[in-house]
Design an enzyme around this catalytic site. Sequence first.
Site, PDB file in Angstrom:
ATOM      1  N   HIS A  18       0.844  -1.191   0.000  1.00 10.47           N
ATOM      2  CA  HIS A  18       0.000   0.000   0.000  1.00 10.47           C
ATOM      3  C   HIS A  18       0.880   1.242   0.000  1.00 10.47           C
ATOM      4  O   HIS A  18       2.107   1.153   0.115  1.00 10.47           O
ATOM      5  CB  HIS A  18      -0.974  -0.004   1.200  1.00 10.47           C
ATOM      6  CG  HIS A  18      -0.360   0.307   2.528  1.00 10.47           C
ATOM      7  ND1 HIS A  18      -1.096   0.784   3.594  1.00 10.47           N
ATOM      8  CD2 HIS A  18       0.923   0.227   2.981  1.00 10.47           C
ATOM      9  CE1 HIS A  18      -0.299   0.973   4.632  1.00 10.47           C
ATOM     10  NE2 HIS A  18       0.921   0.643   4.302  1.00 10.47           N
ATOM     11  N   CYS A  37       6.219   6.072   4.336  1.00  9.95           N
ATOM     12  CA  CYS A  37       5.006   5.388   3.881  1.00  9.95           C
ATOM     13  C   CYS A  37       4.416   6.048   2.638  1.00  9.95           C
ATOM     14  O   CYS A  37       3.509   5.494   2.017  1.00  9.95           O
ATOM     15  CB  CYS A  37       3.958   5.366   4.992  1.00  9.95           C
ATOM     16  SG  CYS A  37       4.500   4.439   6.419  1.00  9.95           S
ATOM     17  N   HIS A  43       4.902   0.060  -0.407  1.00  6.32           N
ATOM     18  CA  HIS A  43       5.707  -0.878   0.398  1.00  6.32           C
ATOM     19  C   HIS A  43       4.757  -1.957   0.921  1.00  6.32           C
ATOM     20  O   HIS A  43       3.543  -1.786   0.898  1.00  6.32           O
ATOM     21  CB  HIS A  43       6.386  -0.143   1.566  1.00  6.32           C
ATOM     22  CG  HIS A  43       5.403   0.493   2.487  1.00  6.32           C
ATOM     23  ND1 HIS A  43       4.851   1.737   2.243  1.00  6.32           N
ATOM     24  CD2 HIS A  43       4.815   0.041   3.618  1.00  6.32           C
ATOM     25  CE1 HIS A  43       3.986   2.024   3.199  1.00  6.32           C
ATOM     26  NE2 HIS A  43       3.943   1.007   4.062  1.00  6.32           N
ATOM     27  N   HIS A  45       3.396  -5.186   3.668  1.00  5.71           N
ATOM     28  CA  HIS A  45       3.270  -5.679   5.044  1.00  5.71           C
ATOM     29  C   HIS A  45       2.745  -7.105   5.002  1.00  5.71           C
ATOM     30  O   HIS A  45       2.000  -7.464   4.093  1.00  5.71           O
ATOM     31  CB  HIS A  45       2.262  -4.858   5.852  1.00  5.71           C
ATOM     32  CG  HIS A  45       2.655  -3.442   6.070  1.00  5.71           C
ATOM     33  ND1 HIS A  45       3.624  -3.060   6.968  1.00  5.71           N
ATOM     34  CD2 HIS A  45       2.209  -2.298   5.496  1.00  5.71           C
ATOM     35  CE1 HIS A  45       3.744  -1.746   6.949  1.00  5.71           C
ATOM     36  NE2 HIS A  45       2.904  -1.255   6.061  1.00  5.71           N
ATOM     37  N   ASP A  83      -5.207 -10.122  -0.599  1.00  4.48           N
ATOM     38  CA  ASP A  83      -3.972 -10.894  -0.463  1.00  4.48           C
ATOM     39  C   ASP A  83      -3.121 -10.811  -1.730  1.00  4.48           C
ATOM     40  O   ASP A  83      -3.615 -11.048  -2.832  1.00  4.48           O
ATOM     41  CB  ASP A  83      -4.313 -12.358  -0.151  1.00  4.48           C
ATOM     42  CG  ASP A  83      -3.092 -13.161   0.247  1.00  4.48           C
ATOM     43  OD1 ASP A  83      -2.134 -12.578   0.812  1.00  4.48           O
ATOM     44  OD2 ASP A  83      -3.080 -14.372  -0.009  1.00  4.48           O
ATOM     45  N   HIS A  84      -1.858 -10.473  -1.564  1.00  9.47           N
ATOM     46  CA  HIS A  84      -0.907 -10.309  -2.670  1.00  9.47           C
ATOM     47  C   HIS A  84      -1.371  -9.234  -3.657  1.00  9.47           C
ATOM     48  O   HIS A  84      -1.164  -9.338  -4.864  1.00  9.47           O
ATOM     49  CB  HIS A  84      -0.639 -11.644  -3.381  1.00  9.47           C
ATOM     50  CG  HIS A  84       0.231 -12.554  -2.567  1.00  9.47           C
ATOM     51  ND1 HIS A  84      -0.178 -13.101  -1.372  1.00  9.47           N
ATOM     52  CD2 HIS A  84       1.501 -12.968  -2.758  1.00  9.47           C
ATOM     53  CE1 HIS A  84       0.795 -13.839  -0.879  1.00  9.47           C
ATOM     54  NE2 HIS A  84       1.838 -13.767  -1.686  1.00  9.47           N
ATOM     55  N   GLU A 127      -0.555  -4.638  11.630  1.00 11.95           N
ATOM     56  CA  GLU A 127       0.223  -4.237  10.455  1.00 11.95           C
ATOM     57  C   GLU A 127       1.716  -4.523  10.634  1.00 11.95           C
ATOM     58  O   GLU A 127       2.384  -4.987   9.714  1.00 11.95           O
ATOM     59  CB  GLU A 127       0.003  -2.748  10.165  1.00 11.95           C
ATOM     60  CG  GLU A 127       0.605  -2.295   8.851  1.00 11.95           C
ATOM     61  CD  GLU A 127       0.180  -0.887   8.490  1.00 11.95           C
ATOM     62  OE1 GLU A 127      -0.612  -0.727   7.564  1.00 11.95           O
ATOM     63  OE2 GLU A 127       0.615   0.054   9.176  1.00 11.95           O
TER      64      GLU A 127
HETATM   65 NI    NI Z   1       2.613   0.685   5.562  1.00 13.99          NI
END
Ligand code: NI
Length: 137
Positions: A18, A37, A43, A45, A83-84, A127
């Site tokens: 995100h 961010c 990036h 998580h 997801d992914h 997160e």
């Molecule tokens: Ni983040």
Amino acid sequence: MSDGHVFLTRRIVFSASHRLYNPELSDEMNWKIFEKCSYENGHGHNYVLYVTLKGVPDIKTGMIMNVSILKKMIEEHVLNDFDHRHLNHDVEEFKTLLSSVENISIVIWNRLKPLLKDLLFEVKVVETENIFAVYRG
Ligand code: NI
């Protein structure tokens, strides 16, 4: 006095990328608020999602809800899109909403609430090892 309710939690892990960036603000303001961010290419998580139900166990099954049905529901209504994926691009809600961990917990709640109704008690999204959000509607 107990009212017979039990809290039952299903944990599910998913990976997503995100970017925290508000296009209505200047790059300078975005950097001030979101720092790293806000990097343009995002990036990732490894998120850990906890969906907690509250209910009274059925007398015949001992269950609040069949957890394999719950798992399939989360996969179909959350993981397929999350997801992914890159949350900002692949999840409809985040095209107009910051993909912060707070908002992720709200979006997941809003997706599951119509299905689980009064059974849904809490959505928790972890997160990083230091940050998580909890939403109870
Ligand atoms: Ni983040």
